[in-house]
Design an enzyme around this catalytic site. Sequence first.
Site, mmCIF file in Angstrom:
data_model
loop_
_atom_site.group_PDB
_atom_site.id
_atom_site.type_symbol
_atom_site.label_atom_id
_atom_site.label_comp_id
_atom_site.label_asym_id
_atom_site.label_seq_id
_atom_site.Cartn_x
_atom_site.Cartn_y
_atom_site.Cartn_z
ATOM 1 N N LYS A 13 47.793 6.790 -25.734
ATOM 2 C CA LYS A 13 47.623 5.380 -25.388
ATOM 3 C C LYS A 13 46.390 5.255 -24.494
ATOM 4 C CE LYS A 13 50.246 1.480 -23.376
ATOM 5 N NZ LYS A 13 51.502 1.087 -22.695
ATOM 6 N N SER B 253 53.964 -2.765 -24.876
ATOM 7 C CA SER B 253 52.516 -2.718 -24.943
ATOM 8 C C SER B 253 51.956 -1.505 -25.687
ATOM 9 C CB SER B 253 51.955 -2.710 -23.521
ATOM 10 O OG SER B 253 52.319 -1.515 -22.844
ATOM 11 N N SER C 63 57.851 -0.900 -22.767
ATOM 12 C CA SER C 63 56.627 -0.729 -23.555
ATOM 13 C C SER C 63 56.604 0.501 -24.455
ATOM 14 C CB SER C 63 55.405 -0.700 -22.638
ATOM 15 O OG SER C 63 55.067 -2.010 -22.251
#
Lengths: 480, 487
Positions: free
Chosen positions: B80, B155, B179
Amino acid sequence: MQWEMVVGLEVHAQMNTNTKIFCGCSTSFGSDPNTQVCPVCLGLPGALPVLNKKVVDYAIKVGLATECKVAGMSRFARKNYFYPDLPKGYQISQFELPILEFGRIGVVDDEGNPKDIGITRIHMEEDAGKLIHPETPGCNYSLVDLNRACVPLIEIVSEPDIRSAKEASQYAKKLREILIYLGVCDGNMNEGSLRIDANVSVRPVGQKEFGTRSETKNVNSFRFLEQAIEYERERQIDLLEEGGVVVQETRLFDSVKGVTKGMRSKEEAHDYRYFPDPDLLPLVIDDEWIERMKGELPELPEARRARFTSDFGLSGDDSDLICQSRDMADFFEQTVKLHNDPKAVANWIMGSIMRDMNKEGLESVADAPITPEHIAGMLDLVKAGTISSTIAKEVFDHMWATGKSARDVVEEKGLVQVTDTSEIEAIVDKILAANPDEVEQYKGGKTKLMGFFVGQIMRESRGKANPGVVNQLLKAKLES
Amino acid sequence: MSADLLTKTAHELRPLLDSGEITSVELTKAYLDRISAADDKFNHYITVTGDTALEMAKSADETIAAGSAGPLTGIPIALKDVLVTEDIRTTCGSKILENFNPPYDGTAVAKLKEAGAVFLGKLNMDEFAMGSSNENSAFGPAKNPWDIGRVTGGSSGGSAASVAARQAVMTLGTDTGGSIRQPAAFCGVVGMKPTYGRVSRYGLIAFASSLDQIGPFTQDVTDAALLLGAVAGDDPRDSTTIDAPVPDYVAALGKEIKGLKVGVPREYFIEGTDPEIDKAVRDSISKLEELGAEIVEVSLPHTDYAVAVYYLIATAEASSNLARFDSVRFGLRESAGDLISTYTATRAAGFGEEVKRRIMLGTYALSAGYYDAYYLRAQKVRRLIAKDFSEAFEKVDILCSPVTPTTAFKVGEKTDDPLKMYLSDIFTIPLNLAGLPGLSMPCGFTNDGLPIGLQLMANHFDESTLLSTAYALEQATPWRGRLPEVL
């Protein structure tokens, strides 16, 4: 109207740990800009602070030395504001739960009575970086040096107990002395290791409520501190007597003109939005930790002064002067251990040593070319009658210049005192023969001339004649 | 190279790599080919590091040849873009960091390098990890490979979707309020949020420091155990990590769950949850019972307050964490007349709408006069929520619930209604507030073919029970290995 001044001091002291408070970067002063930095003190995204336990050790010691209560649990908090010297956009400090509270430092008020100045709190925090504004004409930028960012500080906040400029400077001096004795701060006010802000207000005598205060920054000596406080007192009283009001504001002390100038108004000051820093756990200090720090405390200046007076028979003023620096007090004690005449040792320290240190701008006697062995060796020779105290001054100068021992200096320079009676007698005879008028006058009752003869004889012997022998011979010859 | 290779998990690839049947370079090339063929459509990657990946693969092959390979040596993974990587652009999904090349690796990243993993690139995400759909990315939304018209969740949208689309063997994401678990559910993969303090946050660009935690996205539970084991542990650079030994998570798998007490929290089965989700979750609970678990109904009475508490604490911390993006030392700079104008212009241009909304909300919650009523009150309620869980875990070993009230929604469906968007995290947020570990795993599909997630939750540092329960369920159900058509 009679006015009373109320003063509180906020002192920032840099802790002289080797590394910064939340990262492993060096804290040394004077390196090239931005060379002592890492992701943590640069505030790079993703970096996290980790507390340097040594800073906590130091803070606890300061707390113990000022009789503070050490908090079993304290917290770091973020003080949020934007400024280019503040990499994270917040300063890690302590707010609601500081490590230390409720301390005191003793001073003497203007009437000579002992008095306590309370310490509200002491907390730990990180320093900001430094902004440099190039003075090149047309230059439209500033530079940031972050070497100082994240250097450990403690802030010591006094109660508004101070009533005069003298009390304020005494309190600050005592505090500095304690910090230096503890070895946690070098106390250097020029380099900013110790920074003092003075909160000053005035009120009519008898009034309970405090007046509006100003906060004066940039006071980097005790003399300036007194000047700044005096100036503020006058300024505020003048303002009020003319029917004006004091504005709560931050002022800067201008040491050249001896005045304070308004900087920014507290009314437009930030809302710092303090909240506990989630990156740092609550700081828990148990009794064991406190006891360990107690065990490491050196003898503090107050106690040492008292001991120097009682054990060594020094006067209050002398022990004050010698105990102002821990190094000097150590020097004194080591010398006395080698040569047990405290009064003589004290006189040499307060005389020649302090004079030469001043002349060469030395901060600490540890940096002087003279050791306790030098002084003790020299005093041994005086006591044994090998040299006179007059010659000792010459020996001292040589020792200072060359670092050689007293015995070596005396031998090399041939400064051994003459005690041989016949050698001295020859000089006495010579002087008496050369000054027949004075001899007549002496015999006629003007015995004060004794000093004149001794002086002449000592000069003739280049100071080496034993004064006792000279006196004895002179008396015998003049009064025969 | 057969496309079949791309469906394999890390533990399935291990023997192939170790025996020399395939090399890491071949495997890495296959993944890079897949990314160049598919990612224009999916937008899972913000940065693809092809050259770096091939270099790392080459060096991994040498390690394998020397016989000193670990479980992740030569496995192509992706990160990420909230995790800082030395000399690899790290954007955090934001324009303000569009050209930021960090000078250091975070701890989890460094551990994976050390383990010999191969970095394919940096994955799409909601800007600063703020969002539940990946639509807040400055680099455009990531697309759900099960239905390109739907969101990936967020997210960590890119992290979840790239595993489903086989654009990486496994990935790391972060979970602040769901997330990891929510996008894992939306994309039909396994996603795990470890206990707060289990994985170092050093090098994780902070959104909400007291809630953020790094965790794995994988195709199955075994890989999750492997990846967690590789990044977990105490870290002297992060004071909030815990000095507790990291157990062998893989060794715990296969343990029988007979006698395990599974709690079903009443407050997590509510009206408004998609009936297909409700059914799939209840079927999973029945399956656990079949496997010998004892099912107990429990209550977490303060659940209703979790979303409100979260949006005060998380935004308060964020308002401070994001202050460092001031253009002085790195990142975007919009020069304007003076200092304040430069700050304002930079942050106005660099931050997206949701980030600005949360900074303002958080600033407000911490302001003089409001602090007690908002931030402080929220902290008190947070403790009550944590207490709910600790009382529940006195009675049960595992809690079981849906991950989300809905399956993946359509792109654009909730962007105009932040509150509605916030409520999609209603089942995941409480766990972060309590600092507990949780896992999302596939437990079925809707009639429309969208994946459904099951949430398992465990006590502090009991990741082993969490993983062994998930593994038992995975073995007993047909959902493992179900992948979407990609090309």
